[in-house]
Write an enzyme that holds these catalytic residues in place. Structure first.
Site, PDB file in Angstrom:
ATOM      1  N   SER A 131     -19.450   0.685  10.061  1.00  0.00           N
ATOM      2  CA  SER A 131     -19.335  -0.686  10.552  1.00  0.00           C
ATOM      3  C   SER A 131     -18.020  -0.796  11.304  1.00  0.00           C
ATOM      4  O   SER A 131     -17.098   0.001  11.078  1.00  0.00           O
ATOM      5  CB  SER A 131     -19.340  -1.667   9.372  1.00  0.00           C
ATOM      6  OG  SER A 131     -18.948  -2.963   9.773  1.00  0.00           O
ATOM      7  N   TYR A 144     -15.541  -4.697   1.270  1.00  0.00           N
ATOM      8  CA  TYR A 144     -16.447  -4.087   2.238  1.00  0.00           C
ATOM      9  C   TYR A 144     -15.671  -3.233   3.239  1.00  0.00           C
ATOM     10  O   TYR A 144     -16.068  -2.112   3.561  1.00  0.00           O
ATOM     11  CB  TYR A 144     -17.228  -5.183   2.963  1.00  0.00           C
ATOM     12  CG  TYR A 144     -18.278  -4.673   3.918  1.00  0.00           C
ATOM     13  CD1 TYR A 144     -19.331  -3.887   3.471  1.00  0.00           C
ATOM     14  CD2 TYR A 144     -18.230  -4.993   5.275  1.00  0.00           C
ATOM     15  CE1 TYR A 144     -20.308  -3.423   4.344  1.00  0.00           C
ATOM     16  CE2 TYR A 144     -19.201  -4.546   6.154  1.00  0.00           C
ATOM     17  CZ  TYR A 144     -20.239  -3.762   5.682  1.00  0.00           C
ATOM     18  OH  TYR A 144     -21.199  -3.302   6.548  1.00  0.00           O
TER      19      TYR A 144
END
Length: 247
Positions: A131, A144
């Site tokens: 990501s 995250y």
């Protein structure tokens, strides 16, 4: 000989879209996820897709899954996700543990278990779905971001360690993707909070957009390695810079 691609987290979102796209490219696709009923529906709809139950957080599940895969030319480590938007000071330890177990250790388990098959194929491709959160941190994303930074470190290390072997190592780092369930899971089932993430954003990426990028990377000639592909919607210039249109 028909090539085989393994896709984890394939019951929805980017994983399901990738399974569909690689099957369309002519691969035999082994789709793995915990929600077997959804995988079986996908397999019934898409010729060339085989459904196998997989929990990447379980050593036994990964071992059983990989033992059922005769060959592997492409591994797409897609299983993962985000939980919570609390600050680091207020973070829930269980959420961080979950994100690390799925995104990082899950990818490690699958990579270790299936790497010999990738080498044996003579032209293996290992894809890590990370990501932009693995490249740039942001408030509320501590857990995250930490997990995705760890995945990025893993893929960079793998590329160094595997140089000279017949395996390409590719990182796909998407930005804002309006994929099935991702934001809803992050906001613990609050669909209204999830919708606000994308409110007013003209055309965020879709799961199919990311699957298209994955397919392009893995179908390059054997001597071409796409080290890292960052893909964002045009409306997102950076992690904190998103164009929104008023209603």
């Amino acid at each position: 000989m028909t090539k085989t691609a393994v896709v984890t987290g394939a019951s929805s979102g980017i994983g399901a879209a990738t399974a569909r796209r690689l099957a369309a490219e002519g691969y035999e696709v082994v789709a793995g996820a915990r929600r077997l009923e959804r995988l079986e529906k996908l397999a019934a709809e898409v010729p060339g897709v085989r459904a196998l139950e997989l929990d990447v957080t379980s050593d036994a599940s990964v071992t059983a899954f990989v033992s059922a895969v005769e060959r592997c030319d492409v591994l797409v480590n897609n299983a993962g996700g985000a939980l919570g938007m609390e600050s680091v000071a207020d973070a829930r330890l269980a959420d961080w543990q979950n994100m690390y177990d799925t995104n990082v250790l899950g990818s490690l388990r699958m990579t270790q278990a299936i790497l010999p098959k990738l080498v044996e194929s003579g032209d293996g491709v290992l894809v890590m779905l990370t990501s932009t959160a693995g490249l740039v941190s942001y408030e509320g994303g501590g857990g995250y971001c930490a997990a995705k930074h760890a995945q990025t470190a893993m893929v960079e290390t793998l590329r160094l360690e595997l140089v000279g072997s017949p395996v390409r190592v590719i990182e796909i780092a998407p930005g804002m993707v309006h994929s099935e369930g991702f934001a809803v899971t992050r906001f613990r089932g609050d669909s209204e909070a999830a919708a606000r993430v994308y409110a007013g954003v003209p055309d965020p990426l879709t799961s199919d957009d990311v699957a298209d990028a994955i397919a392009w990377c893995v179908t390059r000639p054997a001597h071409v390695n796409v080290d890292r592909l960052v893909i964002r919607p045009r409306a997102q210039a950076a992690q904190h810079k998103v164009h929104r249109v008023s209603a």
